[in-house]
Design an enzyme around this catalytic site. Structure first.
Site, PDB file in Angstrom:
ATOM      1  N   LYS A 154       0.950  -1.257  -0.092  1.00  0.00           N
ATOM      2  CA  LYS A 154       0.099   0.172   0.201  1.00  0.00           C
ATOM      3  C   LYS A 154       0.766   1.141   0.011  1.00  0.00           C
ATOM      4  O   LYS A 154       0.595   2.138  -0.575  1.00  0.00           O
ATOM      5  CB  LYS A 154      -1.110  -0.125   1.184  1.00  0.00           C
ATOM      6  CG  LYS A 154      -2.061  -1.003   1.125  1.00  0.00           C
ATOM      7  CD  LYS A 154      -3.231  -0.903   1.890  1.00  0.00           C
ATOM      8  CE  LYS A 154      -4.674  -1.673   1.541  1.00  0.00           C
ATOM      9  NZ  LYS A 154      -5.699  -1.498   1.963  1.00  0.00           N
TER      10      LYS A 154
ATOM     11  N   LYS B 105      -5.265  -9.108  -6.099  1.00  0.00           N
ATOM     12  CA  LYS B 105      -6.584  -9.390  -5.362  1.00  0.00           C
ATOM     13  C   LYS B 105      -7.400  -8.446  -5.931  1.00  0.00           C
ATOM     14  O   LYS B 105      -7.159  -7.077  -6.119  1.00  0.00           O
ATOM     15  CB  LYS B 105      -6.292  -9.348  -3.842  1.00  0.00           C
ATOM     16  CG  LYS B 105      -6.241  -8.073  -3.326  1.00  0.00           C
ATOM     17  CD  LYS B 105      -6.425  -8.185  -1.766  1.00  0.00           C
ATOM     18  CE  LYS B 105      -6.382  -6.713  -1.268  1.00  0.00           C
ATOM     19  NZ  LYS B 105      -7.154  -6.804   0.314  1.00  0.00           N
TER      20      LYS B 105
ATOM     21  N   LYS C 111     -11.052  -2.444  -3.834  1.00  0.00           N
ATOM     22  CA  LYS C 111     -11.888  -1.188  -3.769  1.00  0.00           C
ATOM     23  C   LYS C 111     -10.926  -0.219  -4.637  1.00  0.00           C
ATOM     24  O   LYS C 111     -11.439   0.501  -5.226  1.00  0.00           O
ATOM     25  CB  LYS C 111     -12.371  -0.896  -2.361  1.00  0.00           C
ATOM     26  CG  LYS C 111     -13.077  -1.519  -1.712  1.00  0.00           C
ATOM     27  CD  LYS C 111     -13.681  -0.643  -0.335  1.00  0.00           C
ATOM     28  CE  LYS C 111     -14.003  -1.954   0.658  1.00  0.00           C
ATOM     29  NZ  LYS C 111     -12.820  -1.776   1.803  1.00  0.00           N
TER      30      LYS C 111
HETATM   31  N1  AQP Z   1      -9.979  -9.726  -2.976  1.00  0.00           N
HETATM   32  C1  AQP Z   1     -10.514 -10.208  -1.642  1.00  0.00           C
HETATM   33  N2  AQP Z   1     -10.515 -11.735  -1.471  1.00  0.00           N
HETATM   34  C2  AQP Z   1     -10.905 -12.183  -0.392  1.00  0.00           C
HETATM   35  N3  AQP Z   1     -11.240 -11.208   0.705  1.00  0.00           N
HETATM   36  C3  AQP Z   1     -10.915  -9.966   0.589  1.00  0.00           C
HETATM   37  N4  AQP Z   1     -11.065  -8.918   1.258  1.00  0.00           N
HETATM   38  C4  AQP Z   1     -11.089  -7.864   0.900  1.00  0.00           C
HETATM   39  N5  AQP Z   1     -10.575  -7.959  -0.547  1.00  0.00           N
HETATM   40  C5  AQP Z   1     -10.625  -9.429  -0.868  1.00  0.00           C
HETATM   41  C6  AQP Z   1     -11.476  -9.156   2.776  1.00  0.00           C
HETATM   42  O1  AQP Z   1     -12.778  -8.204   3.053  1.00  0.00           O
HETATM   43  C7  AQP Z   1     -12.477  -7.942   4.308  1.00  0.00           C
HETATM   44  C8  AQP Z   1     -12.551  -6.338   4.530  1.00  0.00           C
HETATM   45  O2  AQP Z   1     -11.422  -5.818   3.716  1.00  0.00           O
HETATM   46  P1  AQP Z   1     -11.264  -4.243   3.810  1.00  0.00           P
HETATM   47  O3  AQP Z   1     -12.261  -3.556   3.015  1.00  0.00           O
HETATM   48  O4  AQP Z   1     -11.387  -3.734   5.438  1.00  0.00           O
HETATM   49  O5  AQP Z   1      -9.704  -4.020   3.440  1.00  0.00           O
HETATM   50  P2  AQP Z   1      -8.808  -4.592   2.415  1.00  0.00           P
HETATM   51  O6  AQP Z   1      -8.394  -6.017   2.426  1.00  0.00           O
HETATM   52  O7  AQP Z   1      -7.865  -3.594   2.320  1.00  0.00           O
HETATM   53  O8  AQP Z   1      -9.987  -4.475   1.252  1.00  0.00           O
HETATM   54  P3  AQP Z   1      -9.724  -3.840  -0.132  1.00  0.00           P
HETATM   55  O9  AQP Z   1     -10.981  -3.980  -1.202  1.00  0.00           O
HETATM   56  O10 AQP Z   1      -8.497  -4.123  -0.918  1.00  0.00           O
HETATM   57  O11 AQP Z   1      -9.729  -2.113   0.062  1.00  0.00           O
HETATM   58  P4  AQP Z   1      -8.557  -1.228  -0.247  1.00  0.00           P
HETATM   59  O12 AQP Z   1      -8.592  -1.208  -1.787  1.00  0.00           O
HETATM   60  O13 AQP Z   1      -9.481   0.101   0.127  1.00  0.00           O
HETATM   61  O14 AQP Z   1      -7.411  -1.488   0.393  1.00  0.00           O
HETATM   62  C9  AQP Z   1     -11.189  -8.203   4.946  1.00  0.00           C
HETATM   63  O15 AQP Z   1     -11.585  -9.565   5.905  1.00  0.00           O
HETATM   64  C10 AQP Z   1     -10.479  -8.693   3.765  1.00  0.00           C
HETATM   65  O16 AQP Z   1      -9.542  -9.824   4.249  1.00  0.00           O
END
Ligand code: AQP
Length: 338
Positions: A116, A200, A203
């Site tokens: 990140k 992965k 968002k």
């Molecule tokens: N691609 C994924 N596959 C499986 N699990 C996922 N999670 C997120 N992306 C995937 C799970 O969703 C929960 C909440 O995640 P989060 O939104 O708090 O944070 P993140 O993992 O950083 O999600 P993003 O979408 O990647 O957000 P951004 O882009 O803002 O950083 C967690 O349990 C995560 O494991």
């Protein structure tokens, strides 16, 4: 001797934009199952969200949207505690104590920070660096024993376990904190981007074609799945033959997960088909499962007062547990209480 802790589930989701299929299959779907059998606390982790700058008016909107997403996916406010992190100050207080328990060497091993922060780490916020200590505080403030997360959060959860153990040892408080267990789907635990099977689904990925948002229309879903990257080979009959084909594997995993079945069974049914045909089946099941959730999210978003009230009620329930536990923690650390 190991103590038997009451089983408590804790997990969080960042309010950083549209919830997507990865959040649903990797985390929220599991949250819903768990509320049937354990005490569950689900948090909209807004303190985590600001580790990367969020426009204040968008943040508030995204917090309410995330609550709407939780409820639309099946969380029941009568069964689970749903609240936002910044409304319970114990998260930040315990995170500070954990900043002093956790080690810099541990932080330096965290791969999510490296991803990140990008190439210019000097410019990343200090909050992003110590994010995993706050995550440990979120979980342990409620003495949670189980944490349903996607596979991407596995390393952070291992760190939470190390922090709990070190706190218990340093303060000679054996068994004060439970050592939380990750609940990660076996088999398929990481939904990958539709455009690149090595990344992965997320968002913050720029291209909206890389993900299925929970609020996508059926047309969006059909378009995105049609455009999803695959290869020219047909669907094999064994999982071994999917080696080196991450995009194909991802679509087959998504389909199997939506069907609640094993990928081996999907391969049995689909072997020999080409991907254009399979994509039609995948779009159909996505529309069946995701569109009703999206519709509910849109309906719930119209009732801001209800969403706000849900957070307020959840916050007061979470605060009660947090205040009691934080008092015990402060006593152990040696802070005066009055
Ligand atoms: N691609 C994924 N596959 C499986 N699990 C996922 N999670 C997120 N992306 C995937 C799970 O969703 C929960 C909440 O995640 P989060 O939104 O708090 O944070 P993140 O993992 O950083 O999600 P993003 O979408 O990647 O957000 P951004 O882009 O803002 O950083 C967690 O349990 C995560 O494991």
């Amino acid at each position: 001797m190991k103590k038997n802790f009451k089983e408590v589930v804790f997990s969080g989701v960042q309010p950083t934009g549209n919830l997507h299929l990865g959040n649903y299959l990797g985390a929220i779907k599991n949250f819903v199952e768990l509320q049937k059998k354990m005490e569950c606390i689900y948090c909209v982790v807004d303190l985590h969200a600001i580790t990367i700058f969020q426009e204040p008016k968008n943040l508030k909107k995204h917090i309410l949207e995330t609550v709407a997403g939780f409820i639309a996916c099946g969380l029941d406010v009568k069964k689970s505690i749903i609240f936002n992190q910044s409304s319970v100050s114990g998260h930040a207080e315990l995170a500070w104590i954990f900043n002093c328990v956790s080690r810099i060497g541990w932080m330096n091993r965290m791969t999510q920070f490296k991803e990140k922060a990008g190439s210019d780490k000097e410019k990343a916020s200090v909050g992003l660096y110590v994010y995993p200590n706050l995550m440990a505080a979120d979980i342990l403030l409620y003495k949670a024993t189980h944490v349903p997360v996607g596979d991407d959060q596995k390393q952070h959860l291992e760190l939470s376990r190390d922090i709990a153990q070190k706190f218990n040892n340093d303060y000679k408080s054996e068994n004060f904190f439970p050592i939380p267990e990750p609940l990660i789907h076996k088999g398929f635990s990481r939904v990958m981007s539709l455009r690149d099977g090595s990344k992965k689904m997320s968002k913050s990925e720029e291209s909206d074609y890389s993900r299925i948002n929970l609020t996508d229309s059926s047309d969006d879903i059909v378009k995105k799945i049609k455009k999803a990257k695959t290869d020219s080979l047909s669907i094999p009959d064994s999982i071994k033959d999917l080696e080196g084909r991450p995009e194909a594997l991802n679509l087959l995993n998504i389909y199997s997960s939506l069907k609640n079945s094993k990928i081996e069974k999907t391969l049995e049914q689909m072997a020999g088909k080409d991907f254009s045909k399979f994509k039609e089946n995948l779009s159909e099941i996505l529309i069946d499962i995701i569109c009703p959730i999206g519709k509910k999210i849109k309906d719930l978003k119209k009732d801001e007062n209800y969403l706000q009230k849900t957070l307020e009620d959840g916050s007061s329930k979470a605060s009660k547990i947090a205040t009691k536990n934080l008092k015990e923690i402060k006593k152990i650390v040696g802070f005066p209480l009055y």
